[in-house]
Design a protein around this motif. Structure first.
Motif, mmCIF file in Angstrom:
data_model
loop_
_atom_site.group_PDB
_atom_site.id
_atom_site.type_symbol
_atom_site.label_atom_id
_atom_site.label_comp_id
_atom_site.label_asym_id
_atom_site.label_seq_id
_atom_site.Cartn_x
_atom_site.Cartn_y
_atom_site.Cartn_z
ATOM 1 N N THR A 288 -6.909 -22.874 -16.460
ATOM 2 C CA THR A 288 -5.879 -22.462 -17.428
ATOM 3 C C THR A 288 -6.442 -21.457 -18.421
ATOM 4 O O THR A 288 -6.168 -21.551 -19.617
ATOM 5 C CB THR A 288 -5.303 -23.678 -18.163
ATOM 6 N N SER A 289 -7.229 -20.517 -17.937
ATOM 7 C CA SER A 289 -7.739 -19.364 -18.689
ATOM 8 C C SER A 289 -8.875 -19.698 -19.635
ATOM 9 O O SER A 289 -9.189 -18.911 -20.501
ATOM 10 C CB SER A 289 -6.629 -18.625 -19.438
ATOM 11 N N ALA A 290 -9.461 -20.853 -19.498
ATOM 12 C CA ALA A 290 -10.654 -21.172 -20.297
ATOM 13 C C ALA A 290 -11.879 -20.798 -19.449
ATOM 14 O O ALA A 290 -12.006 -19.676 -19.015
ATOM 15 C CB ALA A 290 -10.652 -22.626 -20.703
ATOM 16 N N ALA A 291 -12.763 -21.726 -19.182
ATOM 17 C CA ALA A 291 -13.947 -21.434 -18.378
ATOM 18 C C ALA A 291 -13.557 -21.082 -16.954
ATOM 19 O O ALA A 291 -12.637 -21.670 -16.385
ATOM 20 C CB ALA A 291 -14.875 -22.644 -18.367
ATOM 21 N N THR A 292 -14.252 -20.118 -16.369
ATOM 22 C CA THR A 292 -13.909 -19.693 -15.014
ATOM 23 C C THR A 292 -14.399 -20.676 -13.963
ATOM 24 O O THR A 292 -13.864 -20.713 -12.865
ATOM 25 C CB THR A 292 -14.494 -18.305 -14.712
ATOM 26 N N LEU A 293 -15.422 -21.469 -14.287
ATOM 27 C CA LEU A 293 -15.882 -22.519 -13.380
ATOM 28 C C LEU A 293 -15.273 -23.836 -13.856
ATOM 29 O O LEU A 293 -15.534 -24.287 -14.963
ATOM 30 C CB LEU A 293 -17.413 -22.593 -13.369
ATOM 31 N N VAL A 294 -14.466 -24.399 -12.994
ATOM 32 C CA VAL A 294 -13.722 -25.601 -13.367
ATOM 33 C C VAL A 294 -14.238 -26.793 -12.577
ATOM 34 O O VAL A 294 -14.362 -26.720 -11.347
ATOM 35 C CB VAL A 294 -12.217 -25.411 -13.078
ATOM 36 N N LYS A 295 -14.532 -27.847 -13.279
ATOM 37 C CA LYS A 295 -14.967 -29.075 -12.602
ATOM 38 C C LYS A 295 -13.811 -30.059 -12.555
ATOM 39 O O LYS A 295 -13.048 -30.201 -13.514
ATOM 40 C CB LYS A 295 -16.164 -29.680 -13.343
ATOM 41 N N PHE B 208 -9.805 -18.414 -5.854
ATOM 42 C CA PHE B 208 -10.018 -19.694 -6.553
ATOM 43 C C PHE B 208 -10.453 -20.703 -5.502
ATOM 44 O O PHE B 208 -9.750 -21.653 -5.176
ATOM 45 C CB PHE B 208 -8.727 -20.121 -7.260
ATOM 46 N N HIS B 209 -11.647 -20.500 -4.943
ATOM 47 C CA HIS B 209 -12.147 -21.336 -3.860
ATOM 48 C C HIS B 209 -12.628 -22.689 -4.379
ATOM 49 O O HIS B 209 -13.234 -22.788 -5.452
ATOM 50 C CB HIS B 209 -13.287 -20.641 -3.130
ATOM 51 N N LEU B 210 -12.391 -23.704 -3.580
ATOM 52 C CA LEU B 210 -12.772 -25.088 -3.920
ATOM 53 C C LEU B 210 -14.058 -25.450 -3.195
ATOM 54 O O LEU B 210 -14.179 -25.186 -1.985
ATOM 55 C CB LEU B 210 -11.657 -26.039 -3.500
ATOM 56 N N THR B 211 -15.008 -26.043 -3.913
ATOM 57 C CA THR B 211 -16.267 -26.434 -3.294
ATOM 58 C C THR B 211 -16.669 -27.843 -3.703
ATOM 59 O O THR B 211 -16.234 -28.369 -4.731
ATOM 60 C CB THR B 211 -17.411 -25.471 -3.675
ATOM 61 N N ALA C 273 -14.200 -25.512 -8.734
ATOM 62 C CA ALA C 273 -13.644 -24.251 -8.243
ATOM 63 C C ALA C 273 -13.972 -23.153 -9.245
ATOM 64 O O ALA C 273 -14.068 -23.403 -10.443
ATOM 65 C CB ALA C 273 -12.133 -24.363 -8.049
ATOM 66 N N GLU C 274 -14.131 -21.952 -8.728
ATOM 67 C CA GLU C 274 -14.445 -20.816 -9.582
ATOM 68 C C GLU C 274 -13.350 -19.777 -9.515
ATOM 69 O O GLU C 274 -12.978 -19.323 -8.415
ATOM 70 C CB GLU C 274 -15.777 -20.182 -9.186
ATOM 71 N N PHE C 275 -12.828 -19.397 -10.663
ATOM 72 C CA PHE C 275 -11.817 -18.354 -10.752
ATOM 73 C C PHE C 275 -12.520 -17.002 -10.771
ATOM 74 O O PHE C 275 -13.353 -16.738 -11.638
ATOM 75 C CB PHE C 275 -10.985 -18.537 -12.017
ATOM 76 N N LYS C 276 -12.174 -16.144 -9.806
ATOM 77 C CA LYS C 276 -12.727 -14.787 -9.748
ATOM 78 C C LYS C 276 -11.574 -13.806 -9.753
ATOM 79 O O LYS C 276 -10.929 -13.568 -8.721
ATOM 80 C CB LYS C 276 -13.596 -14.610 -8.497
ATOM 81 N N PHE D 216 -4.343 -24.248 -9.493
ATOM 82 C CA PHE D 216 -4.516 -25.688 -9.308
ATOM 83 C C PHE D 216 -4.973 -25.976 -7.877
ATOM 84 O O PHE D 216 -4.625 -25.246 -6.943
ATOM 85 C CB PHE D 216 -3.181 -26.417 -9.531
ATOM 86 N N TRP D 217 -5.719 -27.048 -7.738
ATOM 87 C CA TRP D 217 -5.998 -27.636 -6.438
ATOM 88 C C TRP D 217 -5.491 -29.078 -6.452
ATOM 89 O O TRP D 217 -5.801 -29.843 -7.362
ATOM 90 C CB TRP D 217 -7.491 -27.632 -6.111
#
Lengths: 112, 114
Positions: free
Chosen positions: B51-58, B74-77, B65-68, B34-35
């Protein structure tokens, strides 16, 4: 829809005293979590209440205790206050433990 | 045990510039991430969650943020900073989808220079 509210906003206590902080959860929410946020730090989980029962506890001593009432509002009690208890105390409510937490504005506690 | 490390306690960007706030996590189970954003004298507001769905979260306000998993990051941009983005940002991890017992990082204060 009313959000999460906390009272009081600010509080000043003396070391050794006891304090009670209050939280009213968002309408429809049955779960309340409490966090302590020291200055310059992230929030730390204290405990969570789900349907009036404690449902998990962080690394805090027993002098931190809580209650949840039938209307799902909650209290955080801290006994024998120490200087390090000075912090922002955040309450968050959710509909069950599997859903997003909504945070209140916090209570700023200062122990002198 | 789970933990979160946020690199950089204070980040300054110019208005219109890219915002990048870094978060690395440690978790013994597949994490939920979470952010949150905190404005002065306010509580925390959820920006986005993984929550384990798409790795790129809007999320809200143009953040993503992208989960890697390989980098445990899990960096926020945000492509273009706005003055209203100035706030403190917290990354958090949980072992449960519903953010039960969140473990937070120490936070990153974002300043936006006009």
């Amino acid at each position: 829809e009313t959000g999460v509210t906390q009272s009081p906003t600010h509080l000043i206590k003396t070391r050794g005293q006891q304090v009670t902080l209050r939280c009213s959860s968002q309408s429809g929410h049955n779960t309340v979590s409490w966090y302590q946020q020291a200055l310059g730090q992230g929030p730390q989980f204290i405990f969570q209440y789900y349907r009036e029962e404690e449902n998990g506890r962080g690394n805090f001593p027993p002098r931190f205790s809580g209650l949840q009432f039938p209307n799902y509002s909650s209290e955080l009690n801290v006994n024998a206050l120490e200087l390090d208890d000075s912090a922002l105390y955040l309450c968050a409510s959710s509909f069950g433990t599997l859903y997003e937490q909504y945070f209140g504005p916090g209570t700023r506690l200062t122990v002198t | 045990a789970q933990s979160v490390t946020q690199l950089g306690s204070h980040v300054s960007v110019s208005e219109g510039a890219l915002v990048l706030l870094r978060c690395n996590y440690s978790s013994s189970v597949p994490p939920y991430l979470f952010w949150y954003v905190q404005y002065p004298n306010q509580g925390l507001q959820l920006l986005l969650k993984y929550t384990s769905a798409a790795t790129l979260v809007k999320g809200i306000n143009g953040f993503e943020a992208e989960f890697k998993k390989s980098e445990t990051s899990f960096h926020l941009t945000k492509p273009s900073a706005h003055m209203s983005d100035a706030a403190e940002y917290f990354c958090a991890v949980s072992e449960e989808a519903g953010s039960y017992q969140l473990t937070f990082g120490k936070g990153t204060k974002l300043s936006v220079i006009p």
